[in-house]
Design a protein around this motif. Structure first.
Motif, short mmCIF file in Angstrom:
data_model
loop_
_atom_site.label_atom_id
_atom_site.label_comp_id
_atom_site.label_asym_id
_atom_site.label_seq_id
_atom_site.Cartn_x
_atom_site.Cartn_y
_atom_site.Cartn_z
N VAL A 38 1.47 1.78 38.03
CA VAL A 38 2.46 0.95 37.34
C VAL A 38 2.78 1.61 35.99
N GLN A 92 -18.88 12.32 52.08
CA GLN A 92 -19.85 11.58 51.30
C GLN A 92 -20.20 10.26 51.99
N ALA A 143 -13.45 4.58 37.97
CA ALA A 143 -14.08 5.80 37.45
C ALA A 143 -13.40 7.01 38.08
P1 C2E Z 1 -6.89 7.80 43.14
O1 C2E Z 1 -8.23 7.31 43.52
O2 C2E Z 1 -5.74 7.24 43.86
O3 C2E Z 1 -6.78 7.57 41.58
C1 C2E Z 1 -5.61 7.24 40.90
C2 C2E Z 1 -4.97 8.46 40.29
O4 C2E Z 1 -3.71 8.08 39.76
C3 C2E Z 1 -5.75 9.05 39.12
O5 C2E Z 1 -5.52 10.47 39.10
C4 C2E Z 1 -5.05 8.41 37.93
O6 C2E Z 1 -5.20 9.13 36.72
C5 C2E Z 1 -3.63 8.43 38.39
N1 C2E Z 1 -2.79 7.43 37.74
C6 C2E Z 1 -3.18 6.29 37.15
N2 C2E Z 1 -2.12 5.59 36.66
C7 C2E Z 1 -1.03 6.32 36.96
C8 C2E Z 1 0.36 6.14 36.71
O7 C2E Z 1 0.82 5.16 36.14
N3 C2E Z 1 1.20 7.11 37.17
C9 C2E Z 1 0.73 8.21 37.83
N4 C2E Z 1 1.62 9.11 38.23
N5 C2E Z 1 -0.58 8.42 38.08
C10 C2E Z 1 -1.45 7.48 37.64
P2 C2E Z 1 -6.71 11.50 38.92
O8 C2E Z 1 -7.72 10.98 37.94
O9 C2E Z 1 -6.11 12.83 38.67
O10 C2E Z 1 -7.41 11.47 40.33
C11 C2E Z 1 -6.74 11.92 41.48
C12 C2E Z 1 -7.51 11.63 42.73
O11 C2E Z 1 -8.75 12.36 42.74
C13 C2E Z 1 -7.93 10.17 42.87
O12 C2E Z 1 -6.83 9.41 43.33
C14 C2E Z 1 -9.04 10.30 43.87
O13 C2E Z 1 -8.53 10.41 45.18
C15 C2E Z 1 -9.68 11.63 43.49
N6 C2E Z 1 -10.89 11.36 42.66
C16 C2E Z 1 -10.99 11.09 41.35
N7 C2E Z 1 -12.27 10.90 40.98
C17 C2E Z 1 -13.01 11.04 42.10
C18 C2E Z 1 -14.42 10.96 42.39
O14 C2E Z 1 -15.26 10.67 41.54
N8 C2E Z 1 -14.79 11.21 43.68
C19 C2E Z 1 -13.88 11.49 44.66
N9 C2E Z 1 -14.35 11.73 45.92
N10 C2E Z 1 -12.57 11.57 44.44
C20 C2E Z 1 -12.13 11.35 43.17
#
Ligand code: C2E
Ligand code: MG
Ligand code: MG
Ligand code: MG
Length: 281
Positions: free
Chosen positions: A238, A122, A59
């Protein structure tokens, strides 16, 4: 400030700092308002197993801004953390994910485990485990539907508290993953004390595995280590068939990334699930 102002002319406060501070306060207020008005949404990114089957999903929060459109978490999670608005937002994420799982299940879908990102402030709340229990109770879903993602940074920040909370979460029946594995400073000594289920290899290592021999070795070592510690593993980020082939050849069995699927809306994720296991009605 001009030099003419004499002895006391050394100024550490540049006008642009004022602008930055103002912008920050504005952002914080907007964020607070958005939380009150429920302007957030969760997207779901599927995770795949060795046979390309969906084994779970993560999520991922987005801010639905009335003017600016969909804002990604990189642009607001840090401010949410620093202003402690993350506490409210995080509570919403847990409840929303649980209610979504319940709704999918009510529509007859077989829902794999859904992972929730939990940030430092959190997780450190004394009632964090109670919040999880509360959301499980309200939604009526079983604890095995949920996984908690913590970064190494969060884990080692207060190891005693971490172990205690992890044990409580595991006792409830949740799974626990280390997110962005390899980017922090957790040692093997720490890791083996923790009641973990899974490591998620950070995408910065995956990116160059087919071209950078160092990254290839690091990833291979992580996969071996996870195996020896009895943990499952997901490779993040990936994006190509080459990366996937390399990871598979080294024994990795879990994958997440644009090669398979981008994060999608709850409805789109439901479609992915029903394609995988068509309903027999
Ligand atoms: P994360 O938990 O490491 O989530 C993976 C991030 O990598 C997500 O970015 C996802 O969209 C992205 N991603 C997935 N597949 C690929 C790929 O093949 N290549 C690349 N370059 N990126 C990929 P997103 O959604 O922008 O989220 C970024 C970060 O924000 C997350 O990293 C997490 O640390 C934080 N985050 C997201 N949702 C929540 C949440 O509900 N609560 C909290 N505390 N942090 C959140
Ligand atoms: Mg994550
Ligand atoms: Mg990650
Ligand atoms: Mg991250």
């Amino acid at each position: 400030r001009s030099k003419a102002s004499g002895r006391n002319s050394i100024s550490f406060f540049h006008p642009s700092m004022q602008e930055a501070a103002d912008l920050r306060i504005k952002m914080e207020n907007e964020l607070r308002e958005a939380i009150d008005q429920g302007h957030f949404v969760l997207n779901y990114q599927a995770q795949f197993g060795a046979k390309n089957e969906i084994i779970g999903a993560e999520a991922l929060i987005r801010w639905q801004h009335p003017q600016k459109g969909l804002i990604p978490p990189v642009e607001f999670i840090k401010i949410a953390e620093e202003s402690r608005l993350i506490l409210q937002l995080g509570r919403w994420v847990i409840m929303e994910a649980c209610l979504q799982i319940q709704s999918w299940q009510q529509n007859g879908l077989i829902v794999p485990r859904i992972a929730i990102n939990v940030s430092s402030n959190q997780f450190r709340q004394s009632n964090f485990v109670d919040q999880i229990e509360h959301s499980l109770k309200v939604s009526g879903i079983t604890p095995d539907c949920l996984e908690i993602e913590l970064t190494e940074h969060v884990v080692i920040d207060n190891i005693e508290d971490t172990i205690e909370k992890m044990k409580a979460l595991k006792a409830l029946g949740l799974s626990i993953s280390i997110d962005d594995f390899g980017t922090g400073y957790s040692s093997l000594a720490y890791l083996k004390q923790l009641p973990l289920n899974q490591l998620k290899i950070d995408k910065s290592f995956v990116r160059d595995i087919s071209t950078d021999p160092n990254d290839a070795i690091i990833v291979e070592t992580m996969i071996d280590m996870a195996k020896h510690l009895g943990l499952t593993m997901i490779a993040e980020g990936v994006e190509t068939a080459e990366q996937l082939a390399f990871l598979k050849s080294k024994g990795c069995t879990g994958f997440q990334g644009y090669y398979f699927s981008h994060p999608v809306t709850a409805d789109q994720f439901a479609e992915l699930l029903s394609e995988q296991s068509p309903q027999v009605i």
